[in-house]
Design a protein around this motif. Structure first.
Motif, short mmCIF file in Angstrom:
data_model
loop_
_atom_site.label_atom_id
_atom_site.label_comp_id
_atom_site.label_asym_id
_atom_site.label_seq_id
_atom_site.Cartn_x
_atom_site.Cartn_y
_atom_site.Cartn_z
N ARG A 18 0.84 -1.19 0.00
CA ARG A 18 0.00 0.00 0.00
C ARG A 18 0.87 1.24 0.00
NH1 ARG A 18 -4.67 -0.50 4.34
NH2 ARG A 18 -5.37 1.27 3.13
N ILE A 19 0.40 2.25 -0.73
CA ILE A 19 1.05 3.56 -0.77
C ILE A 19 -0.03 4.57 -0.42
CG2 ILE A 19 2.22 5.26 -2.21
CD1 ILE A 19 3.10 2.91 -4.01
N GLU A 20 0.33 5.50 0.44
CA GLU A 20 -0.64 6.51 0.85
C GLU A 20 0.06 7.85 0.98
OE1 GLU A 20 -2.91 7.24 4.98
OE2 GLU A 20 -3.55 5.41 3.94
N THR A 21 -0.62 8.90 0.56
CA THR A 21 -0.11 10.24 0.80
C THR A 21 -0.48 10.61 2.23
OG1 THR A 21 -0.36 10.84 -1.51
CG2 THR A 21 -0.17 12.65 0.06
N ILE A 22 0.53 10.65 3.08
CA ILE A 22 0.34 10.92 4.51
C ILE A 22 0.49 12.41 4.79
CG2 ILE A 22 1.29 10.49 6.81
CD1 ILE A 22 1.98 7.67 5.89
N GLY A 23 1.22 13.11 3.94
CA GLY A 23 1.45 14.54 4.17
C GLY A 23 2.27 14.73 5.42
N HIS A 24 1.80 15.60 6.29
CA HIS A 24 2.50 15.87 7.54
C HIS A 24 1.79 15.21 8.71
CE1 HIS A 24 5.20 18.60 5.52
NE2 HIS A 24 4.17 19.15 4.93
N SER A 25 1.11 14.09 8.45
CA SER A 25 0.32 13.41 9.48
C SER A 25 0.93 12.08 9.89
CB SER A 25 -1.11 13.18 8.95
OG SER A 25 -1.71 14.38 8.59
N HIS A 26 2.25 11.94 9.80
CA HIS A 26 2.89 10.68 10.15
C HIS A 26 2.51 10.23 11.57
CE1 HIS A 26 5.42 11.86 6.74
NE2 HIS A 26 5.71 10.59 6.63
N THR A 27 2.50 11.15 12.50
CA THR A 27 2.23 10.81 13.89
C THR A 27 0.85 10.18 14.04
OG1 THR A 27 3.60 12.65 14.59
CG2 THR A 27 2.15 11.72 16.24
N GLN A 28 -0.15 10.74 13.36
CA GLN A 28 -1.51 10.23 13.50
C GLN A 28 -1.80 9.04 12.59
OE1 GLN A 28 -0.94 13.52 12.62
NE2 GLN A 28 -1.29 14.52 14.58
N ARG A 29 -1.20 8.98 11.42
CA ARG A 29 -1.63 8.02 10.40
C ARG A 29 -0.77 6.77 10.28
NH1 ARG A 29 -4.89 5.12 8.65
NH2 ARG A 29 -4.88 4.59 6.47
N LEU A 30 0.48 6.79 10.69
CA LEU A 30 1.38 5.68 10.40
C LEU A 30 0.96 4.36 11.05
CD1 LEU A 30 3.84 4.76 8.87
CD2 LEU A 30 5.25 5.48 10.81
N THR A 31 0.66 4.36 12.35
CA THR A 31 0.29 3.11 13.02
C THR A 31 -0.99 2.50 12.43
OG1 THR A 31 1.46 3.74 15.01
CG2 THR A 31 -0.20 2.04 15.25
N PRO A 32 -2.07 3.28 12.23
CA PRO A 32 -3.24 2.68 11.59
C PRO A 32 -2.95 2.16 10.17
CG PRO A 32 -3.82 4.77 12.60
CD PRO A 32 -2.33 4.64 12.70
N PHE A 33 -2.10 2.89 9.43
CA PHE A 33 -1.73 2.47 8.08
C PHE A 33 -1.02 1.11 8.11
CE2 PHE A 33 1.27 3.61 4.35
CZ PHE A 33 0.41 3.09 3.40
N ILE A 34 -0.13 0.92 9.07
CA ILE A 34 0.56 -0.37 9.21
C ILE A 34 -0.43 -1.46 9.59
CG2 ILE A 34 2.24 -1.65 10.62
CD1 ILE A 34 3.82 1.04 10.83
N ARG A 35 -1.29 -1.19 10.57
CA ARG A 35 -2.29 -2.19 10.99
C ARG A 35 -3.19 -2.61 9.83
NH1 ARG A 35 -3.74 0.81 16.34
NH2 ARG A 35 -2.10 0.03 17.68
N GLU A 36 -3.64 -1.63 9.03
CA GLU A 36 -4.51 -1.93 7.89
C GLU A 36 -3.79 -2.81 6.86
OE1 GLU A 36 -5.49 2.01 6.57
OE2 GLU A 36 -6.58 2.46 8.43
N THR A 37 -2.51 -2.52 6.62
CA THR A 37 -1.74 -3.30 5.64
C THR A 37 -1.50 -4.71 6.16
OG1 THR A 37 -0.69 -1.24 4.94
CG2 THR A 37 0.30 -3.28 4.15
N LEU A 38 -1.17 -4.84 7.44
CA LEU A 38 -1.01 -6.18 8.02
C LEU A 38 -2.31 -6.96 7.97
CD1 LEU A 38 1.26 -5.39 11.11
CD2 LEU A 38 1.92 -6.60 9.01
N ALA A 39 -3.44 -6.32 8.23
CA ALA A 39 -4.75 -6.99 8.16
C ALA A 39 -5.03 -7.46 6.73
CB ALA A 39 -5.85 -6.06 8.65
N GLU A 40 -4.71 -6.61 5.75
CA GLU A 40 -4.88 -6.99 4.34
C GLU A 40 -4.05 -8.22 4.00
OE1 GLU A 40 -3.57 -5.13 0.08
OE2 GLU A 40 -4.45 -3.73 1.53
N ALA A 41 -2.88 -8.35 4.61
CA ALA A 41 -1.99 -9.49 4.38
C ALA A 41 -2.34 -10.69 5.26
CB ALA A 41 -0.54 -9.08 4.63
N SER A 42 -3.31 -10.52 6.16
CA SER A 42 -3.69 -11.56 7.13
C SER A 42 -2.50 -11.96 8.00
CB SER A 42 -4.27 -12.79 6.42
OG SER A 42 -5.42 -12.42 5.70
N ILE A 43 -1.74 -10.96 8.43
CA ILE A 43 -0.56 -11.18 9.28
C ILE A 43 -0.78 -10.45 10.60
CG2 ILE A 43 1.91 -10.67 9.54
CD1 ILE A 43 1.47 -12.82 7.51
#
Length: 182
Positions: A18-43
């Motif tokens: 997954r690729i996402e434009t996070i802008g300047h929201s790394h603090t708020q968006r990175l952990t949910p982005f990782i969780r969503e990608t891991l869920a998509e991978a069933s890991i």
């Protein structure tokens, strides 16, 4: 950069990317982005064996957030933590052959971070010269010096800094920014 990119592999098999434009929201968006990608991978995070994170150069805060998040996931999962240069990653990802690859990432005061890599006829990427930070004009001088070491190669600029300085780079080296700006 303003982009976040996550890939989950099992050996050589890509499970999720997954690729996402996070802008300047790394603090708020990175952990949910990782969780969503891991869920998509069933890991489950506990199944991770290694985690790689960007070491920069780039936004100081964004790099710190990325490294702290990777370290947190590694501590929880027991995974080995690895780091990679954003400049090296951009150079290795670019689909070029027989080229001087110059990945560019924006720095403060309109400066750019630049890497200097050689892509051979097989597309193998090797470090040619030390990365540096400077004005775009001074980096073009460094490109001329690097190109003198491999005169039969074309110049290819990649990365977000190439998009920002496209007009100047194209004036110096036509068709040099034709690759992706990610």
């Amino acid at each position: 950069t303003e982009h976040g990119e996550i890939a989950v592999y099992d050996g050589d098999q890509l499970l999720a990317h997954r690729i996402e434009t996070i802008g300047h929201s790394h603090t708020q968006r990175l952990t949910p982005f990782i969780r969503e990608t891991l869920a998509e991978a069933s890991i489950d995070p506990a199944e991770l064996r290694w985690i790689a994170s960007d070491l920069g150069p780039g936004s100081f805060t964004g790099t710190r957030v990325g490294l702290a998040t990777a370290k947190g996931f590694a501590l929880v999962s027991g995974a080995q933590l690895l780091g990679a240069s954003s400049l090296a990653a951009l150079a290795h990802a670019a689909p070029a052959r027989k080229a001087l690859m110059v990945p560019l990432v924006g720095a403060g005061r309109r400066d750019l971070y630049a890497g200097f890599y050689r892509k051979d006829t097989r597309g193998t990427t090797k470090l040619l010269a030390s990365p540096r930070v400077d004005t775009p004009a001074k980096l073009l001088e460094a490109v001329r010096e690097a190109l003198a070491l491999i005169p039969d190669h074309v110049v290819r600029f990649v990365g977000p800094g190439a998009g920002r300085e496209q007009a100047m780079l194209e004036a110096a080296y036509p068709m040099s920014t034709a690759l992706s700006f990610r």
